[in-house]
Scaffold this motif. Structure first.
Motif, short mmCIF file in Angstrom:
data_model
loop_
_atom_site.label_atom_id
_atom_site.label_comp_id
_atom_site.label_asym_id
_atom_site.label_seq_id
_atom_site.Cartn_x
_atom_site.Cartn_y
_atom_site.Cartn_z
N ASN A 113 8.73 -2.23 0.78
CA ASN A 113 8.72 -2.65 2.18
C ASN A 113 7.34 -2.54 2.84
O ASN A 113 6.53 -1.70 2.48
N HIS A 114 7.15 -3.40 3.83
CA HIS A 114 6.00 -3.43 4.76
C HIS A 114 4.73 -2.75 4.25
O HIS A 114 4.31 -1.70 4.77
N PRO A 115 4.09 -3.31 3.22
CA PRO A 115 2.89 -2.67 2.66
C PRO A 115 1.76 -2.53 3.67
O PRO A 115 1.00 -1.55 3.61
N HIS A 116 1.62 -3.48 4.61
CA HIS A 116 0.55 -3.37 5.60
C HIS A 116 0.81 -2.19 6.52
O HIS A 116 -0.09 -1.37 6.78
N TRP A 117 2.03 -2.06 7.03
CA TRP A 117 2.38 -0.93 7.90
C TRP A 117 2.16 0.40 7.19
O TRP A 117 1.73 1.39 7.80
N SER A 118 2.43 0.43 5.88
CA SER A 118 2.24 1.65 5.09
C SER A 118 0.78 1.89 4.71
O SER A 118 0.47 2.90 4.06
N MET A 119 -0.11 0.95 5.10
CA MET A 119 -1.53 1.04 4.75
C MET A 119 -1.72 1.16 3.23
O MET A 119 -2.52 1.93 2.73
N LEU A 120 -0.93 0.34 2.53
CA LEU A 120 -0.92 0.39 1.07
C LEU A 120 -1.84 -0.68 0.51
O LEU A 120 -1.83 -1.83 0.95
N ASN A 121 -2.64 -0.31 -0.45
CA ASN A 121 -3.51 -1.24 -1.15
C ASN A 121 -2.81 -1.67 -2.44
O ASN A 121 -2.18 -0.84 -3.11
N SER A 122 -2.92 -2.94 -2.79
CA SER A 122 -2.21 -3.41 -3.98
C SER A 122 -2.65 -2.69 -5.25
O SER A 122 -1.88 -2.56 -6.20
N SER A 123 -3.88 -2.18 -5.26
CA SER A 123 -4.37 -1.46 -6.44
C SER A 123 -3.64 -0.13 -6.63
O SER A 123 -3.73 0.49 -7.70
N GLU A 124 -2.92 0.32 -5.60
CA GLU A 124 -2.18 1.58 -5.70
C GLU A 124 -0.80 1.39 -6.33
O GLU A 124 -0.06 2.36 -6.50
N ILE A 125 -0.44 0.16 -6.67
CA ILE A 125 0.82 -0.13 -7.34
C ILE A 125 0.51 -0.56 -8.77
O ILE A 125 -0.34 -1.42 -9.01
N GLU A 126 1.20 0.05 -9.72
CA GLU A 126 0.95 -0.25 -11.13
C GLU A 126 1.39 -1.68 -11.47
O GLU A 126 2.30 -2.24 -10.84
N ASP A 127 0.75 -2.26 -12.49
CA ASP A 127 1.17 -3.58 -12.97
C ASP A 127 2.63 -3.54 -13.42
O ASP A 127 3.42 -4.44 -13.12
N GLU A 128 2.98 -2.50 -14.16
CA GLU A 128 4.37 -2.29 -14.55
C GLU A 128 5.04 -1.50 -13.44
O GLU A 128 4.76 -0.31 -13.26
#
Length: 307
Positions: A130-145
């Protein structure tokens, strides 16, 4: 050969729903019954009450014209232990989850969170970040798998009230890396203000599925197979690839963008554009479309994978 993400069945129907909402059983101000009536009044066909860390059973509210989807939103962690919220949706029952149950991780770390996501997905849950921008999440912080079926790219509540609800760039980055993820969209409504207030967080972001029928099972089958689009306004009537041509059919828009695994590379502009037909360029691994109307509201297809 025609390739599309939408269910190809002459009896299939389009159904509009909100898959992200909160009731009085977590931090919302309306009961599930009140939310159902409000969304039904506004022309919706289904609703998921997804309370924080709590499963609120709403199956008894389903009737012949309105369907309740089951689910909850988990306060979890990314692989680096940054706070994230993860959505779990299902049609009827999931083994090990009981009505009214509080769902808490024994140890709230990225490792524990991801393990739970995989476990519930294997049991039949649809899992959305959910809401990656609101969570201030960078896509590099999510694993490919990763254990996710989708990324929430439209979160109307956080976009309207805090300008942090657009997750489309995050989703694009994940697709660019080769992750196969559907998009997602909903209100994330808490209804702390009147429904007709300027501060209302309802009726602005929605998911439209093309499903076999109105049942929760068919709606969730459509979600799992990508037979839907997300929107803040425009409608998408068809999206397919045939004979090396991309076809988009939508309600009147000003701009239609075609993207591959990266940024948009083809476009059509006009005052009342309702169709765009264009050739594949050749190296695309996938194609997807965004249709934007005169008010700046967008609808997003899921990708058609070409490999």
């Amino acid at each position: 050969m025609k390739r599309t993400i939408f269910l190809q069945d002459e009896n299939a129907i389009w159904l509009k729903g909100n898959i992200h909402s909160h009731s009085v059983f977590s931090d919302g101000d309306l009961t599930p019954e009140q939310m159902k009536e409000a969304y039904k009044h506004h022309g919706y066909d289904f609703l998921a009450v997804t309370d924080h860390d709590t499963y609120t059973d709403t199956r008894m509210l389903t009737d012949e014209k309105f369907t309740m989807i089951q689910g909850f939103e988990l306060w979890a962690n990314a692989s680096n232990d940054k706070d994230i919220h993860v959505h779990f949706l299902w049609d009827d029952k999931i083994d090990g989850i009981e009505p009214g149950q509080k769902i808490h991780l024994p140890v709230r770390t990225g490792k524990e969170s991801i393990a739970l996501c995989y476990k519930l997905r294997e049991k039949g849950c649809y899992v959305m970040l959910n809401h990656p921008h609101w969570s201030m999440l960078n896509s590099s912080e999510i694993e490919d798998e990763n254990p996710y079926d989708a990324v929430e790219i439209i979160n109307y509540g956080t976009e309207w009230l805090e300008n942090t609800g657009d997750g489309s760039v995050f989703w694009s980055e994940m697709l660019y890396r080769g992750c196969r993820l559907w998009n997602g969209g909903g209100d994330d409504n808490h209804n702390h203000h009147e429904l007709d207030s300027m501060y209302s967080d309802s009726f602005g972001g929605f998911t439209v599925v093309k499903a076999a029928d109105r049942s929760a099972k068919s709606i969730m089958n459509a979600m799992k197979t990508g037979s839907f689009y997300t929107s803040t306004g425009p409608s998408i009537y068809d999206f397919y690839v045939e004979d090396d041509e991309i076809h988009v059919v939508c309600s009147p828009c000003e701009r239609i963008f075609i993207s591959g695994h990266g940024r948009p590379y083809q476009r059509k502009f006009g005052r009342h554009v309702t169709e765009f037909v264009t050739k594949l360029r050749g190296p695309e691994k996938l194609v997807r479309a965004e249709c934007m109307d005169a008010a700046g509201r967008s609808a997003y297809t899921n990708p058609i994978y070409l490999d």
